[in-house]
Motif scaffolding. Structure first.
Motif, PDB file in Angstrom:
ATOM      1  N   TYR A  26       1.041  -1.486   0.295  1.00 46.62           N
ATOM      2  CA  TYR A  26      -0.029  -0.492  -0.157  1.00 46.62           C
ATOM      3  C   TYR A  26       0.821   1.491  -0.063  1.00 46.62           C
ATOM      4  O   TYR A  26       0.839   2.287  -1.041  1.00 46.62           O
ATOM      5  CB  TYR A  26      -0.744  -0.356   0.886  1.00 46.62           C
ATOM      6  N   ALA A  27       1.957   1.036   0.944  1.00 47.22           N
ATOM      7  CA  ALA A  27       2.867   2.430   1.211  1.00 47.22           C
ATOM      8  C   ALA A  27       3.226   2.497  -0.251  1.00 47.22           C
ATOM      9  O   ALA A  27       3.492   3.875  -0.718  1.00 47.22           O
ATOM     10  CB  ALA A  27       4.303   2.535   2.070  1.00 47.22           C
ATOM     11  N   SER A  28       3.825   1.348  -1.160  1.00 47.59           N
ATOM     12  CA  SER A  28       4.360   1.860  -2.400  1.00 47.59           C
ATOM     13  C   SER A  28       3.502   2.906  -3.307  1.00 47.59           C
ATOM     14  O   SER A  28       3.681   2.885  -4.577  1.00 47.59           O
ATOM     15  CB  SER A  28       4.383   0.279  -3.565  1.00 47.59           C
ATOM     16  N   THR A  29       1.981   2.437  -3.354  1.00 48.83           N
ATOM     17  CA  THR A  29       1.115   3.290  -4.554  1.00 48.83           C
ATOM     18  C   THR A  29       1.608   5.032  -3.667  1.00 48.83           C
ATOM     19  O   THR A  29       1.100   5.974  -4.008  1.00 48.83           O
ATOM     20  CB  THR A  29      -0.405   2.824  -4.264  1.00 48.83           C
ATOM     21  N   ARG A  30       1.731   4.852  -2.385  1.00 48.40           N
ATOM     22  CA  ARG A  30       1.656   6.710  -1.774  1.00 48.40           C
ATOM     23  C   ARG A  30       3.282   7.180  -2.407  1.00 48.40           C
ATOM     24  O   ARG A  30       3.047   8.557  -2.265  1.00 48.40           O
ATOM     25  CB  ARG A  30       1.727   6.296  -0.269  1.00 48.40           C
ATOM     26  N   THR A  31       3.750   6.199  -2.125  1.00 48.89           N
ATOM     27  CA  THR A  31       5.469   7.664  -2.540  1.00 48.89           C
ATOM     28  C   THR A  31       6.121   6.371  -3.726  1.00 48.89           C
ATOM     29  O   THR A  31       6.620   5.617  -3.486  1.00 48.89           O
ATOM     30  CB  THR A  31       6.274   6.652  -0.982  1.00 48.89           C
ATOM     31  N   THR A  35       9.014   3.264  -5.050  1.00 45.34           N
ATOM     32  CA  THR A  35       7.762   1.910  -5.322  1.00 45.34           C
ATOM     33  C   THR A  35       8.768   1.135  -5.345  1.00 45.34           C
ATOM     34  O   THR A  35       7.916  -0.089  -5.354  1.00 45.34           O
ATOM     35  CB  THR A  35       7.249   3.102  -6.893  1.00 45.34           C
TER      36      THR A  35
END
Length: 61
Positions: A26-31, A35
Motif C-alpha cells: 500500500y505504501a508503494s502507491t503513496r511514495t 515504489t
C-alpha cells in the motif's frame, strides 16, 4: 495445544508478515520515489507469510 507447541508462534509470525507486506504494498502507491523498494520488500514479506502458513499446516493436525 501443549506448552511446547510451535503453532501459535508460526501463526503470529505469518500474520505479522502478511500485514507488513500488505502495508508496504500500500505504501508503494503513496511514495513514487521508493515504489520499487517497497514493492520488492512487500512481496518478499507476503511470500514469507505464505511460507510460514504452509509450514504450520502439518502441525495443525
Amino acid at each position: 495445544m501443549t506448552a511446547g507447541d510451535p503453532l501459535p508462534m508460526i501463526a503470529i509470525l505469518s500474520a505479522a508478515s502478511l500485514f507488513a507486506g500488505g502495508a508496504l504494498s500500500y505504501a508503494s502507491t503513496r511514495t513514487p520515489a521508493r515504489t520499487d523498494h517497497y514493492e520488492l520488500w512487500g512481496g518478499r514479506l507476503l511470500l514469507a507469510g505464505l511460507v510460514l502458513i504452509g509450514s504450520g499446516l502439518p502441525l495443525a493436525r
